[in-house]
Motif scaffolding. Sequence first.
Motif, mmCIF file in Angstrom:
data_model
loop_
_atom_site.group_PDB
_atom_site.id
_atom_site.type_symbol
_atom_site.label_atom_id
_atom_site.label_comp_id
_atom_site.label_asym_id
_atom_site.label_seq_id
_atom_site.Cartn_x
_atom_site.Cartn_y
_atom_site.Cartn_z
ATOM 1 N N LEU B 50 132.235 173.500 41.673
ATOM 2 C CA LEU B 50 133.554 173.869 42.178
ATOM 3 C C LEU B 50 133.788 173.277 43.572
ATOM 4 O O LEU B 50 134.881 172.801 43.875
ATOM 5 C CB LEU B 50 133.700 175.396 42.204
ATOM 6 C CG LEU B 50 135.127 175.906 42.065
ATOM 7 C CD1 LEU B 50 135.684 175.616 40.685
ATOM 8 C CD2 LEU B 50 135.213 177.390 42.362
ATOM 9 N N ASN B 51 132.754 173.326 44.411
ATOM 10 C CA ASN B 51 132.887 172.755 45.760
ATOM 11 C C ASN B 51 133.173 171.255 45.711
ATOM 12 O O ASN B 51 133.958 170.740 46.503
ATOM 13 C CB ASN B 51 131.615 173.012 46.573
ATOM 14 C CG ASN B 51 131.490 174.474 46.974
ATOM 15 O OD1 ASN B 51 132.477 175.209 46.974
ATOM 16 N ND2 ASN B 51 130.287 174.900 47.305
ATOM 17 N N GLY B 54 136.767 170.564 44.735
ATOM 18 C CA GLY B 54 137.725 170.840 45.794
ATOM 19 C C GLY B 54 137.519 169.994 47.028
ATOM 20 O O GLY B 54 138.203 170.200 48.037
ATOM 21 N N ARG B 83 143.499 168.236 50.428
ATOM 22 C CA ARG B 83 143.133 169.566 49.910
ATOM 23 C C ARG B 83 144.280 170.548 50.089
ATOM 24 O O ARG B 83 144.605 171.322 49.194
ATOM 25 C CB ARG B 83 141.902 170.095 50.658
ATOM 26 C CG ARG B 83 140.585 169.638 50.098
ATOM 27 C CD ARG B 83 139.470 170.571 50.519
ATOM 28 N NE ARG B 83 139.385 170.697 51.970
ATOM 29 C CZ ARG B 83 138.484 170.069 52.725
ATOM 30 N NH1 ARG B 83 137.595 169.297 52.161
ATOM 31 N NH2 ARG B 83 138.466 170.252 54.018
ATOM 32 N N TYR B 89 142.911 177.344 46.140
ATOM 33 C CA TYR B 89 141.648 178.060 45.918
ATOM 34 C C TYR B 89 141.914 179.545 45.755
ATOM 35 O O TYR B 89 142.737 180.110 46.464
ATOM 36 C CB TYR B 89 140.707 177.887 47.111
ATOM 37 C CG TYR B 89 140.322 176.462 47.389
ATOM 38 C CD1 TYR B 89 139.180 175.912 46.821
ATOM 39 C CD2 TYR B 89 141.105 175.670 48.209
ATOM 40 C CE1 TYR B 89 138.839 174.601 47.067
ATOM 41 C CE2 TYR B 89 140.767 174.353 48.472
ATOM 42 C CZ TYR B 89 139.629 173.825 47.894
ATOM 43 O OH TYR B 89 139.298 172.529 48.141
ATOM 44 N N PHE B 91 139.358 182.832 45.750
ATOM 45 C CA PHE B 91 137.968 183.249 45.897
ATOM 46 C C PHE B 91 137.819 184.726 45.548
ATOM 47 O O PHE B 91 138.787 185.487 45.587
ATOM 48 C CB PHE B 91 137.496 183.047 47.340
ATOM 49 C CG PHE B 91 137.548 181.619 47.785
ATOM 50 C CD1 PHE B 91 136.541 180.737 47.440
ATOM 51 C CD2 PHE B 91 138.606 181.157 48.547
ATOM 52 C CE1 PHE B 91 136.593 179.413 47.855
ATOM 53 C CE2 PHE B 91 138.659 179.836 48.968
ATOM 54 C CZ PHE B 91 137.653 178.967 48.623
ATOM 55 N N ALA B 155 147.591 179.955 46.270
ATOM 56 C CA ALA B 155 146.892 178.817 45.659
ATOM 57 C C ALA B 155 147.860 177.859 44.964
ATOM 58 O O ALA B 155 147.564 176.682 44.815
ATOM 59 C CB ALA B 155 145.850 179.318 44.675
ATOM 60 N N LEU B 164 141.394 176.077 41.836
ATOM 61 C CA LEU B 164 139.962 176.282 41.660
ATOM 62 C C LEU B 164 139.674 177.754 41.961
ATOM 63 O O LEU B 164 139.956 178.225 43.070
ATOM 64 C CB LEU B 164 139.182 175.373 42.617
ATOM 65 C CG LEU B 164 139.498 173.880 42.488
ATOM 66 C CD1 LEU B 164 138.773 173.085 43.555
ATOM 67 C CD2 LEU B 164 139.136 173.359 41.102
ATOM 68 N N ASP B 166 136.939 180.900 41.983
ATOM 69 C CA ASP B 166 135.522 181.268 41.959
ATOM 70 C C ASP B 166 135.409 182.781 41.812
ATOM 71 O O ASP B 166 135.678 183.514 42.763
ATOM 72 C CB ASP B 166 134.865 180.800 43.266
ATOM 73 C CG ASP B 166 133.345 180.871 43.181
ATOM 74 O OD1 ASP B 166 132.820 181.377 42.169
ATOM 75 O OD2 ASP B 166 132.687 180.427 44.126
#
Lengths: 181, 234
Positions: B50-51, B54, B83, B89, B91, B155, B164, B166
């Motif tokens: 995932l990192n 992104g 980005r 993102y 999280f 996001a 993305l 997580d």
Amino acid sequence: MSVKHGLLALLERGPMYGYQLRVAFDSATGGTWPLNIGQVYTTLSRLERDDLVAALPENEGQRPYEITPGGRDELRKWFATPVQRGDRPRDEVAIKLALAITTPGVDVAKVVMTQRTATMRTLQEYTRLKTQPGDLPWLLVLDAMIFQAEAELRWLDHCEASLLRYEPRPVPAATDVEVPR
Amino acid sequence: MSVLELRDVHRIHGAGETAVNALNGISLTVAPGELVAVMGPSGSGKSTLLNLCGGLDSPTSGQVLVDGTSLQSLSRKQLAAWRRKRIGYVFQNLNLIASLTAAENVALPLDLDGVRKSRRQAEIALSEVDLDGYADRFPDEMSGGQQQRVAIARALIGERRLVLADEPTGALDSRTGETVLRLLRSKVDAGAAAVLVTHDARHAAWADRVVFLRDGAVVDVSSRDQPEELLSTP
């Protein structure tokens, strides 16, 4: 669950004839347990024999049935009694895996992976059905299938991790197995 | 064209005898309207993957492309701007700024780029996640589920088409978690692309494809594009 109790529960709503019962059963279980009309009539005959339902006079060629007080008692008992694990069918996946481990030449990791892919697909398919509108009884049946598939996937992950640490013991040959006398 | 593409991506942490192969030759594409879930045991490479997607980490070899542009071809400054504009993102720990309202949190990526009328766009984004009337609330005035919806609105605001996520449902109860997944699914159905890392099979099942990782490699892929239906809705 037996078909018997399913039909008693449906007749508690009011008198119905065989075809109506089949349709109502299908609707209540979301089509997960298809019944044929023969099963419905056979079960109704047994319920009538045991005084749990009674046949009403024919109406336009159809004979409706109603639940009797005895049937109502039986239904209450059923709802009050938990389903025992032992009453459920044996888990074929668990048995297959147990046999795979002890059968020479079987790639057990592959068996786990194949099953996991299939179960994940099933879970995806059930989840897709959740995006469609549905009544609460159907959605609860669907949730039950989703949680069961999820449990199987968690168990398969556990099997995979356990297999990595597994050191097989010698399996007794068929001729070494003691036959009870 | 795919929104995200990984070409034979390797990531090795450390060097010499202590080197760890976190990812071993991963290739993956995610198209618009596609949600891909990544599952696997701890240490299988999910977070590293995932990192890399992104641009928060760089591959040791191989390429990561977002909207056809290789992230490795960008300078650090360009990558930061890329980005901000292209990738959203979500999280597990939300990362909402406590001193900003819901609308300010959502508008933040636009404000950083000097976009005008960001407040209006934030209100629209909040409305899309069913949070009309919550624009001026602070995160601690909202439930966990509402905060997670703010995070999803943030996001997806602006031109960003790649999300993305997580473990986005980690801190939520089962039903609220499902609401978040439904929302992510509907955003993807509307044209976004998303990668979801999760350990929960029920959540992964909302995806079009589920990729299983083990020891940094894809060991299995489950796709839901089967012709036959298993069950019909009554």
